[in-house]
Design a protein around this motif. Sequence first.
Motif, PDB file in Angstrom:
ATOM      1  N   MET A   1       2.761 -19.669  14.079  1.00 40.68           N
ATOM      2  CA  MET A   1       3.899 -20.198  13.363  1.00 40.68           C
ATOM      3  C   MET A   1       4.830 -19.045  12.994  1.00 40.68           C
ATOM      4  O   MET A   1       4.381 -17.986  12.589  1.00 40.68           O
ATOM      5  N   HIS A   2       6.109 -19.277  13.169  1.00 47.25           N
ATOM      6  CA  HIS A   2       7.104 -18.292  12.742  1.00 47.25           C
ATOM      7  C   HIS A   2       7.499 -18.557  11.292  1.00 47.25           C
ATOM      8  O   HIS A   2       7.508 -19.706  10.841  1.00 47.25           O
ATOM      9  N   TYR A   3       7.831 -17.484  10.601  1.00 48.31           N
ATOM     10  CA  TYR A   3       8.307 -17.553   9.219  1.00 48.31           C
ATOM     11  C   TYR A   3       9.582 -16.726   9.101  1.00 48.31           C
ATOM     12  O   TYR A   3       9.716 -15.689   9.742  1.00 48.31           O
ATOM     13  N   SER A   4      10.486 -17.203   8.266  1.00 48.56           N
ATOM     14  CA  SER A   4      11.681 -16.417   7.961  1.00 48.56           C
ATOM     15  C   SER A   4      11.508 -15.784   6.590  1.00 48.56           C
ATOM     16  O   SER A   4      10.981 -16.407   5.668  1.00 48.56           O
ATOM     17  N   LEU A   5      11.930 -14.549   6.496  1.00 47.41           N
ATOM     18  CA  LEU A   5      11.996 -13.843   5.217  1.00 47.41           C
ATOM     19  C   LEU A   5      13.465 -13.524   4.980  1.00 47.41           C
ATOM     20  O   LEU A   5      14.081 -12.812   5.776  1.00 47.41           O
ATOM     21  N   ILE A   6      14.019 -14.093   3.938  1.00 43.95           N
ATOM     22  CA  ILE A   6      15.387 -13.787   3.545  1.00 43.95           C
ATOM     23  C   ILE A   6      15.272 -12.997   2.247  1.00 43.95           C
ATOM     24  O   ILE A   6      14.811 -13.517   1.232  1.00 43.95           O
ATOM     25  N   CYS A   7      15.663 -11.743   2.319  1.00 43.13           N
ATOM     26  CA  CYS A   7      15.456 -10.804   1.215  1.00 43.13           C
ATOM     27  C   CYS A   7      16.814 -10.344   0.690  1.00 43.13           C
ATOM     28  O   CYS A   7      17.582  -9.737   1.446  1.00 43.13           O
ATOM     29  N   LYS A  32       5.978  -4.934  15.731  1.00 48.06           N
ATOM     30  CA  LYS A  32       6.980  -5.194  16.765  1.00 48.06           C
ATOM     31  C   LYS A  32       6.671  -6.423  17.623  1.00 48.06           C
ATOM     32  O   LYS A  32       7.560  -7.213  17.938  1.00 48.06           O
ATOM     33  N   LYS A  33       5.423  -6.600  17.998  1.00 49.38           N
ATOM     34  CA  LYS A  33       5.048  -7.722  18.857  1.00 49.38           C
ATOM     35  C   LYS A  33       5.106  -9.066  18.140  1.00 49.38           C
ATOM     36  O   LYS A  33       5.132 -10.111  18.789  1.00 49.38           O
ATOM     37  N   LEU A  34       5.128  -9.045  16.807  1.00 51.32           N
ATOM     38  CA  LEU A  34       5.157 -10.291  16.035  1.00 51.32           C
ATOM     39  C   LEU A  34       6.560 -10.679  15.576  1.00 51.32           C
ATOM     40  O   LEU A  34       6.785 -11.828  15.190  1.00 51.32           O
ATOM     41  N   ILE A  35       7.494  -9.741  15.618  1.00 47.89           N
ATOM     42  CA  ILE A  35       8.843  -9.986  15.104  1.00 47.89           C
ATOM     43  C   ILE A  35       9.718 -10.609  16.183  1.00 47.89           C
ATOM     44  O   ILE A  35       9.880 -10.040  17.264  1.00 47.89           O
ATOM     45  N   LEU A  36      10.262 -11.788  15.878  1.00 47.11           N
ATOM     46  CA  LEU A  36      11.192 -12.448  16.786  1.00 47.11           C
ATOM     47  C   LEU A  36      12.557 -11.766  16.710  1.00 47.11           C
ATOM     48  O   LEU A  36      13.164 -11.461  17.727  1.00 47.11           O
ATOM     49  N   PHE A  37      13.036 -11.527  15.491  1.00 45.28           N
ATOM     50  CA  PHE A  37      14.233 -10.729  15.263  1.00 45.28           C
ATOM     51  C   PHE A  37      14.296 -10.308  13.814  1.00 45.28           C
ATOM     52  O   PHE A  37      13.625 -10.882  12.955  1.00 45.28           O
ATOM     53  N   LEU A  52      17.048 -10.092   6.881  1.00 43.29           N
ATOM     54  CA  LEU A  52      16.476 -11.300   7.461  1.00 43.29           C
ATOM     55  C   LEU A  52      15.463 -10.875   8.512  1.00 43.29           C
ATOM     56  O   LEU A  52      15.771 -10.057   9.386  1.00 43.29           O
ATOM     57  N   ILE A  53      14.259 -11.407   8.401  1.00 44.41           N
ATOM     58  CA  ILE A  53      13.208 -11.131   9.380  1.00 44.41           C
ATOM     59  C   ILE A  53      12.589 -12.470   9.770  1.00 44.41           C
ATOM     60  O   ILE A  53      12.271 -13.287   8.894  1.00 44.41           O
ATOM     61  N   VAL A  54      12.430 -12.696  11.057  1.00 41.32           N
ATOM     62  CA  VAL A  54      11.669 -13.850  11.544  1.00 41.32           C
ATOM     63  C   VAL A  54      10.466 -13.284  12.287  1.00 41.32           C
ATOM     64  O   VAL A  54      10.614 -12.492  13.220  1.00 41.32           O
ATOM     65  N   ILE A  55       9.287 -13.673  11.820  1.00 44.69           N
ATOM     66  CA  ILE A  55       8.046 -13.054  12.294  1.00 44.69           C
ATOM     67  C   ILE A  55       6.966 -14.112  12.472  1.00 44.69           C
ATOM     68  O   ILE A  55       6.980 -15.145  11.804  1.00 44.69           O
ATOM     69  N   LYS A  56       6.040 -13.851  13.368  1.00 44.22           N
ATOM     70  CA  LYS A  56       4.950 -14.784  13.654  1.00 44.22           C
ATOM     71  C   LYS A  56       3.676 -14.352  12.935  1.00 44.22           C
ATOM     72  O   LYS A  56       3.199 -13.231  13.124  1.00 44.22           O
ATOM     73  N   PHE A  57       3.167 -15.255  12.116  1.00 45.31           N
ATOM     74  CA  PHE A  57       1.874 -15.062  11.454  1.00 45.31           C
ATOM     75  C   PHE A  57       1.128 -16.381  11.433  1.00 45.31           C
ATOM     76  O   PHE A  57       1.730 -17.447  11.601  1.00 45.31           O
TER      77      PHE A  57
END
Length: 90
Positions: A1-7, A32-37, A52-57
Amino acid sequence: MHYSLICYDLPDSSEKRKRLRESHIKYLNGFKKLILFAGPIMDEENNVLGSLIVIKFSNKDEVDDFSKNDPYFLGGLFKKVLINKFKKVF
């Protein structure tokens, strides 16, 4: 699942952001391998407002751990961090 972090940065924190940037980028490189952008959020005058980070965890606990160990967070840059599930459509 991807998650967005808005900081969102604290006001008048551009110098703190610059000071922490190298360690923040080094930290992100470890995922790096988990970050979509990822990148800064800016206003119309190109002033940085936050990140803004979108990452898979696998779950939100992993995202919380990632967020709380980011040098930007540890350095006290953010006034607010929003974490939500993110669905990539395009």
